[in-house]
Enzyme design. Structure first.
Site, PDB file in Angstrom:
ATOM      1  N   ARG A   8       0.831  -1.204   0.000  1.00 16.93           N
ATOM      2  CA  ARG A   8       0.000   0.000   0.000  1.00 16.93           C
ATOM      3  C   ARG A   8       0.863   1.250   0.000  1.00 16.93           C
ATOM      4  O   ARG A   8       0.580   2.215  -0.715  1.00 16.93           O
ATOM      5  CB  ARG A   8      -0.950   0.013   1.211  1.00 16.93           C
ATOM      6  N   CYS A   9       1.920   1.244   0.798  1.00 19.90           N
ATOM      7  CA  CYS A   9       2.811   2.402   0.870  1.00 19.90           C
ATOM      8  C   CYS A   9       3.439   2.706  -0.486  1.00 19.90           C
ATOM      9  O   CYS A   9       3.700   3.876  -0.807  1.00 19.90           O
ATOM     10  CB  CYS A   9       3.928   2.145   1.880  1.00 19.90           C
ATOM     11  N   MET A  10       3.716   1.677  -1.279  1.00 19.67           N
ATOM     12  CA  MET A  10       4.424   1.850  -2.544  1.00 19.67           C
ATOM     13  C   MET A  10       3.516   2.226  -3.705  1.00 19.67           C
ATOM     14  O   MET A  10       3.973   2.285  -4.853  1.00 19.67           O
ATOM     15  CB  MET A  10       5.162   0.556  -2.913  1.00 19.67           C
TER      16      MET A  10
END
Length: 408
Positions: free
Chosen positions: A397-399
């Site tokens: 999700r962060c990426m």
């Protein structure tokens, strides 16, 4: 078709913005890791192969992948925008001494657009720039620090500098100076890229108008009416209020409520999505330590363009059932909550998943205990390699920054 549309964490993903990890990670050294928010130095060759596998998996599942570096390079084809962008980048990088600034500008102007963007992201070492004229005391003072402009290794976490919400974006003010240059790229893209410049993209938050901080990992869209936001190590309560005043009163938007979760103010709980992500209509991954009582603030429209804010304390389970109008939900603890396994897999973002459809998520292959539990709960997994990407302390999700999801 609106060029932006995200009203769910789990709706089928159609378009996403990524940054392919680049030379910036090879400018990390042990002496500057802590200041640049890294715990380790990824091996670039393997990190790029892992990131390519991530992008390839998304494309194989019908997702259009666009890259931050390509989008901004297209924007600065306009010479006036290119000059303006360079000046703003140097301002944000605090390159103010006349000699250094002049030398770096000449260095940048000698490059084509692709080289320029890659160099900005990688950072500028002093030895790369032609001799700097000693125009000021600052220029003349000998410094052993190797960089004029620091590398930007956090850029592959495209989730944080902005967040797509509905048809608009939250253009974020990052908590740390070392990450604030990241937001310049998204600002120019959404103002000037051909895909967006004629669309009047609303900014629910604008970093240029405030000093309070907000980051995209603290912004989760639970459905088309409810937005969850974290009051965290990286996001201020005042910033959430600013988003609420614009988003909740926008007549073209569907959002009616923001749930502001107070989470511990420490790096282990860096963002809301570090401890809590949505994987299906009624299923969520969690860090076991947020399973108990939580302080939550429900924000809705008030009187005379104000906000109505109600405080309550309850379990995450009850809060989600109440506001998402669900009879039952399933909270899937990272590694089942086992002290050793959960500690290890939380460190490599076992709770951080990217949904590409309801009940279908991308996860790091290394978190095998959590992944098995997800499968036992009926979640379809897409595994990506992560020995090097995970060293940045961020998950799938962060990426990724979704730009378009289908309506549920």
């Amino acid at each position: 078709m609106n060029p932006l549309n995200v009203r769910s964490e789990i709706a089928p993903l159609k378009k996403v913005l990524l940054h392919r990890v680049g030379r910036e990670v090879e400018n990390l050294t042990p002496d500057i890791l802590d200041r640049l928010l890294f715990d380790d130095i990824p091996y670039l060759e393997i990190a790029q192969k892992e990131h390519d596998a991530f992008a390839g998996l998304l494309e194989d599942n019908g997702v259009e992948v666009v890259y931050l570096e390509d989008q901004i390079a297209e924007v600065i084809k306009d010479d006036d925008l290119r000059r303006e962008f360079i000046e703003q980048f140097l301002d944000e990088g605090k390159v103010f001494s006349p000699g250094e600034r002049s030398a770096v500008k000449d260095y940048f102007f000698s490059m084509n657009n692709t080289e320029l963007i890659n160099t900005m992201m990688a950072g500028v070492r002093k030895r790369e720039v032609p001799k700097i004229a000693n125009c000021s005391l600052n220029d003349m003072v000998d410094s052993e620090y190797p960089f004029i402009l620091d590398p930007m290794p956090n850029l592959y976490f495209t989730r944080d500098p902005f967040a797509t919400i509905g048809r608009g974006v939250s253009l974020n003010h990052m908590r740390t100076d070392v990450r604030n240059r990241e937001t310049i790229f998204s600002e120019y893209i959404f103002k000037y890229h051909p895909d967006y410049r004629d669309c009047e993209i609303p900014f629910w938050f604008n970093k240029n108008n405030t000093s309070c901080s907000i980051e995209g990992g603290d912004e989760l869209i639970l459905n088309d009416k409810v937005l969850a936001m974290g009051i965290s190590h990286r996001t201020d309560a005042a910033a959430i209020e600013e988003v609420a005043k614009k988003l909740l009163y926008d007549e073209q938007e569907t959002f009616e409520r923001i749930l502001a979760f107070k989470i511990p103010n420490k790096r282990a709980f860096m963002h809301l999505d570090t401890v809590f992500t949505m994987v299906d209509y009624d299923k969520f991954t969690i860090h076991a330590q947020i399973e108990g009582q939580l302080k939550v603030f429900s924000i809705t429209k008030g009187q005379e363009d104000g906000l109505k804010i109600e405080e309550e304390e309850d379990t995450l389970d009850n809060i989600l059932k109440k506001y998402l109008k669900l009879d039952e939900i399933t909270l899937i603890k990272c590694a089942g909550g086992d002290e050793v396994d959960a500690g290890r897999e939380q460190w490599s973002d076992g709770s951080n998943t990217l949904a590409i459809a309801p009940g279908e998520v991308v996860v790091y292959s290394r978190n095998h205990v959590t992944n098995k539990i997800l499968e036992e709960n009926g979640v379809k997994l897409h595994l990506i390699p992560s020995s090097e990407l995970s060293r940045g302390r961020g998950g799938p999700r962060c990426m990724s920054m979704p730009l378009i999801r289908e309506e549920l």
